[in-house]
Design a protein around this motif. Structure first.
Motif, PDB file in Angstrom:
ATOM      1  N   UNK A  52      71.349  27.405-108.194  1.00 48.79           N
ATOM      2  CA  UNK A  52      71.251  26.083-108.823  1.00 48.79           C
ATOM      3  C   UNK A  52      70.643  25.036-107.894  1.00 48.79           C
ATOM      4  N   UNK A  53      70.565  25.332-106.594  1.00 46.59           N
ATOM      5  CA  UNK A  53      70.001  24.352-105.676  1.00 46.59           C
ATOM      6  C   UNK A  53      70.173  24.754-104.231  1.00 46.59           C
ATOM      7  N   UNK A  54      69.913  23.778-103.361  1.00 44.49           N
ATOM      8  CA  UNK A  54      70.031  23.981-101.920  1.00 44.49           C
ATOM      9  C   UNK A  54      70.836  22.849-101.302  1.00 44.49           C
ATOM     10  N   UNK A  77      72.986  20.833-112.488  1.00 47.87           N
ATOM     11  CA  UNK A  77      72.548  19.637-111.750  1.00 47.87           C
ATOM     12  C   UNK A  77      73.715  18.695-111.483  1.00 47.87           C
ATOM     13  N   UNK A  78      74.700  18.706-112.367  1.00 48.06           N
ATOM     14  CA  UNK A  78      75.880  17.861-112.175  1.00 48.06           C
ATOM     15  C   UNK A  78      76.731  18.329-111.003  1.00 48.06           C
ATOM     16  N   UNK A  79      76.563  19.542-110.570  1.00 54.39           N
ATOM     17  CA  UNK A  79      77.324  20.059-109.431  1.00 54.39           C
ATOM     18  C   UNK A  79      76.957  19.331-108.142  1.00 54.39           C
ATOM     19  N   UNK A  84      77.964  16.157-102.784  1.00 58.16           N
ATOM     20  CA  UNK A  84      77.855  14.824-102.185  1.00 58.16           C
ATOM     21  C   UNK A  84      79.226  14.366-101.697  1.00 58.16           C
ATOM     22  N   UNK A  85      80.265  14.587-102.510  1.00 59.56           N
ATOM     23  CA  UNK A  85      81.624  14.224-102.073  1.00 59.56           C
ATOM     24  C   UNK A  85      82.032  15.013-100.830  1.00 59.56           C
ATOM     25  N   UNK A 110      85.088  27.839-103.512  1.00 60.49           N
ATOM     26  CA  UNK A 110      85.493  27.949-104.910  1.00 60.49           C
ATOM     27  C   UNK A 110      84.298  27.707-105.798  1.00 60.49           C
ATOM     28  N   UNK A 111      84.487  27.907-107.065  1.00 59.35           N
ATOM     29  CA  UNK A 111      83.368  27.773-107.997  1.00 59.35           C
ATOM     30  C   UNK A 111      83.010  26.337-108.325  1.00 59.35           C
ATOM     31  N   UNK A 112      83.906  25.383-108.062  1.00 62.52           N
ATOM     32  CA  UNK A 112      83.541  24.001-108.352  1.00 62.52           C
ATOM     33  C   UNK A 112      82.395  23.604-107.430  1.00 62.52           C
TER      34      UNK A 112
END
Length: 138
Positions: A52-54, A77-79, A84-85, A110-112
Protein backbone atom coordinates in the motif's frame (compact mmCIF):
# COMPACT_ATOMS: atom_id res chain seq x y z
CA UNK A 1 -10.74 58.37 36.52
CA UNK A 2 -9.31 61.80 36.36
CA UNK A 3 -7.39 62.95 33.36
CA UNK A 4 -4.21 63.27 35.46
CA UNK A 5 -4.11 59.52 36.29
CA UNK A 6 -2.83 57.06 33.68
CA UNK A 7 -5.27 54.43 32.44
CA UNK A 8 -4.02 51.07 33.86
CA UNK A 9 -5.10 49.31 30.67
CA UNK A 10 -2.58 51.38 28.75
CA UNK A 11 0.20 51.30 31.35
CA UNK A 12 2.02 48.58 29.40
CA UNK A 13 2.42 48.26 25.70
CA UNK A 14 0.66 45.31 24.14
CA UNK A 15 4.02 43.65 23.48
CA UNK A 16 4.99 43.79 27.14
CA UNK A 17 1.62 42.38 28.17
CA UNK A 18 1.94 39.41 25.82
CA UNK A 19 5.53 38.75 26.89
CA UNK A 20 4.41 38.53 30.51
CA UNK A 21 1.89 35.83 29.65
CA UNK A 22 4.65 33.47 28.44
CA UNK A 23 2.36 31.89 25.88
CA UNK A 24 3.51 28.93 23.84
CA UNK A 25 2.25 28.15 20.40
CA UNK A 26 -0.62 25.68 20.51
CA UNK A 27 -0.22 22.53 18.42
CA UNK A 28 3.50 22.97 17.89
CA UNK A 29 4.50 19.45 18.80
CA UNK A 30 7.75 17.94 17.63
CA UNK A 31 7.53 16.35 14.21
CA UNK A 32 9.73 15.24 11.38
CA UNK A 33 10.02 17.30 8.22
CA UNK A 34 7.81 15.93 5.44
CA UNK A 35 10.18 16.79 2.59
CA UNK A 36 13.90 16.41 2.03
CA UNK A 37 16.52 16.96 -0.65
CA UNK A 38 18.73 14.17 0.69
CA UNK A 39 18.73 10.46 -0.10
CA UNK A 40 16.02 8.45 1.64
CA UNK A 41 15.83 5.01 3.19
CA UNK A 42 12.51 3.22 2.87
CA UNK A 43 10.59 0.01 3.49
CA UNK A 44 7.37 -1.29 1.96
CA UNK A 45 4.14 -1.33 3.94
CA UNK A 46 1.64 -4.11 3.22
CA UNK A 47 -1.99 -4.46 4.27
CA UNK A 48 -3.53 -7.93 4.07
CA UNK A 49 -0.64 -9.06 1.87
CA UNK A 50 -0.91 -6.18 -0.63
CA UNK A 51 1.61 -3.34 -0.92
CA UNK A 52 0.00 0.00 0.00
CA UNK A 53 2.98 2.34 0.32
CA UNK A 54 6.41 3.09 1.71
CA UNK A 55 7.60 4.37 5.04
CA UNK A 56 10.67 6.51 4.45
CA UNK A 57 13.29 8.50 6.34
CA UNK A 58 15.92 10.95 5.14
CA UNK A 59 19.52 9.86 5.61
CA UNK A 60 20.17 12.98 7.70
CA UNK A 61 17.55 11.76 10.22
CA UNK A 62 15.41 14.91 9.99
CA UNK A 63 12.54 13.95 7.67
CA UNK A 64 10.12 11.03 7.49
CA UNK A 65 6.68 10.24 6.16
CA UNK A 66 4.46 7.60 4.62
CA UNK A 67 4.07 7.58 0.84
CA UNK A 68 0.96 5.86 -0.53
CA UNK A 69 1.20 3.88 -3.74
CA UNK A 70 -0.75 5.49 -6.55
CA UNK A 71 -2.50 2.17 -7.09
CA UNK A 72 -3.59 1.86 -3.44
CA UNK A 73 -7.31 2.11 -2.78
CA UNK A 74 -8.79 4.81 -0.55
CA UNK A 75 -8.89 2.61 2.55
CA UNK A 76 -5.21 1.79 2.15
CA UNK A 77 -4.37 5.47 1.67
CA UNK A 78 -6.10 6.19 4.97
CA UNK A 79 -3.55 3.99 6.71
CA UNK A 80 -1.10 6.86 6.32
CA UNK A 81 -2.60 8.49 9.42
CA UNK A 82 -1.55 5.50 11.54
CA UNK A 83 2.07 5.84 10.40
CA UNK A 84 2.06 9.61 10.85
CA UNK A 85 0.92 9.15 14.47
CA UNK A 86 3.66 6.56 14.99
CA UNK A 87 6.24 8.96 13.55
CA UNK A 88 5.02 11.76 15.82
CA UNK A 89 5.42 9.46 18.82
CA UNK A 90 8.91 8.44 17.69
CA UNK A 91 9.90 12.11 17.44
CA UNK A 92 8.50 12.76 20.95
CA UNK A 93 10.55 9.76 22.11
CA UNK A 94 13.67 11.55 20.83
CA UNK A 95 14.38 9.26 17.87
CA UNK A 96 15.81 10.37 14.55
CA UNK A 97 13.76 9.45 11.51
CA UNK A 98 16.11 6.56 10.72
CA UNK A 99 15.87 5.24 14.27
CA UNK A 100 12.08 5.40 13.93
CA UNK A 101 12.21 3.34 10.74
CA UNK A 102 14.50 0.83 12.39
CA UNK A 103 12.11 0.64 15.37
CA UNK A 104 9.46 -0.99 13.16
CA UNK A 105 11.75 -3.00 10.88
CA UNK A 106 11.34 -6.66 11.81
CA UNK A 107 8.80 -5.70 14.47
CA UNK A 108 5.30 -5.96 12.99
CA UNK A 109 2.97 -3.47 14.66
CA UNK A 110 -0.24 -5.34 13.90
CA UNK A 111 -2.52 -4.91 10.95
CA UNK A 112 -3.63 -1.40 11.85
CA UNK A 113 -1.78 0.76 9.37
CA UNK A 114 -0.38 -2.27 7.65
CA UNK A 115 2.92 -3.97 8.38
CA UNK A 116 6.49 -4.05 7.21
CA UNK A 117 6.68 -7.57 5.79
CA UNK A 118 8.99 -9.92 7.71
CA UNK A 119 12.42 -10.13 6.08
CA UNK A 120 12.21 -6.60 4.66
CA UNK A 121 15.33 -4.47 4.78
CA UNK A 122 16.01 -0.79 4.23
CA UNK A 123 16.23 0.24 0.59
CA UNK A 124 17.80 3.49 -0.58
CA UNK A 125 16.63 6.05 -3.14
CA UNK A 126 18.85 8.93 -4.25
CA UNK A 127 16.08 11.38 -3.29
CA UNK A 128 12.40 11.58 -2.44
CA UNK A 129 11.45 12.17 -6.08
CA UNK A 130 12.97 8.82 -7.06
CA UNK A 131 10.85 7.10 -4.39
CA UNK A 132 7.74 9.00 -5.53
CA UNK A 133 8.39 7.85 -9.11
CA UNK A 134 8.65 4.26 -7.85
CA UNK A 135 5.38 4.62 -5.91
CA UNK A 136 3.59 6.15 -8.90
CA UNK A 137 4.67 3.33 -11.20
CA UNK A 138 3.04 0.65 -9.02
Amino acid sequence: MGSNQPDPAHAMSRGEAWEDLGLERSGSRPKFDRLTDTAVLYVPIHKEGVAIGYLWASVDGKAANFLSLQSADTEARNEKSVWVRRLLQAKRDGLTSIEALERWLGNPSGEQGGIIPPGSHLEKAKNLQELQDTANSQ
